[in-house]
Write an enzyme that holds these catalytic residues in place. Structure first.
Site, PDB file in Angstrom:
ATOM      1  CE  LYS A 134      -3.291   2.525   2.690  1.00 55.62           C
ATOM      2  NZ  LYS A 134      -3.402   2.832   4.089  1.00 55.62           N
ATOM      3  CG  ASP A 152      -8.099   4.337   2.175  1.00 55.47           C
ATOM      4  OD1 ASP A 152      -9.034   4.002   1.406  1.00 55.47           O
ATOM      5  OD2 ASP A 152      -8.062   5.427   2.754  1.00 55.47           O
TER       6      ASP A 152
END
Ligand code: SF4
Length: 222
Positions: A134, A152
């Protein structure tokens, strides 16, 4: 929601491949200011900010980096300070021991393998200690080279509500999104969902009546 309602709602809004373009276009108008909320002036500051943002808010990170980035301007600076000093300087972001270790390991590798520069590609970025997929996705995307779609908590929730994915695991959600979202939108798409998630499609109480994509959303309550 019972299965029949879900199927009915999906039928009403049509296939996701037809909805993705108007969803992006309308959200881009609605959230024209959607951008990363972290403050940075260089690729190195971006990388550090994103690493510090794990398990805390962007506002909190910005408060810490306001002074941190005056004191630490190069990879060497992070290595010159004793570990305990760096821990104190990033304390307010939480998980400070682990984050300080990751920062120092990352700076070491930047110097040894990347001439002190932040790499742009995902395979290179994920080699840096403490840099997960991420973080790497956010950094490469902000550096103008998006290699995937950042997932997210907001992106996950909205993608599910919009019927863009049935998955729950972020890696699998990203796999669905990269197939659906046009490549030129990979960078801005997560920002649009994040800002829509903060302002309108709120986790506990989505404001469907004020939502500009409610006619394209199978989870709309209006
Ligand atoms: S219609 Fe409601 S559930 Fe769907 S995206 Fe908008 S706010 Fe979220």
């Amino acid at each position: 929601m019972p299965r029949s309602y879900v199927a009915e709602a999906r039928k009403r809004v049509g296939p996701k491949k037809q909805r993705i373009r108007p969803v992006i276009d309308r959200l881009a108008i609605e959230h024209a200011d959607a951008a990363i909320a972290l403050t940075f002036r260089s690729p190195l500051e971006l990388l550090v900010s994103v690493m510090l943002s794990a398990q805390t808010t962007d506002v909190n990170v910005n408060k810490v980096t306001e002074t941190l980035f005056v004191k630490y301007t190069t990879p060497e600076d992070y290595l010159a300070a004793p570990q305990e000093e760096l821990e104190r300087d990033i304390f307010a972001t939480g998980f400070y021991r682990q984050k300080a270790r990751s920062l120092r390991g990352t700076m070491q590798m930047l110097l040894e393998e990347f001439d002190g520069e932040v790499p742009r590609t995902l395979p290179e970025l994920v080699r840096l200690p403490g840099v997960a997929r991420k973080t790497a996705n956010v950094v490469s995307s902000e550096l103008g080279n998006p290699q995937g779609v950042v997932v997210d908590t907001h992106v996950r929730r909205l993608s599910q509500r919009l019927g863009f994915t049935k998955e729950d695991d972020p890696v699998r959600i990203e796999r669905d999104l990269v197939k659906l979202v046009p490549r030129e939108d990979w960078g801005r798409f997560p920002h649009l969902l994040i800002w829509h998630g903060r302002r309108v499609c709120i986790a506990r109480a989505p404001r469907c009546e004020d939502c500009v994509i409610n006619d394209l959303c199978p989870s709309s309550r209006v």
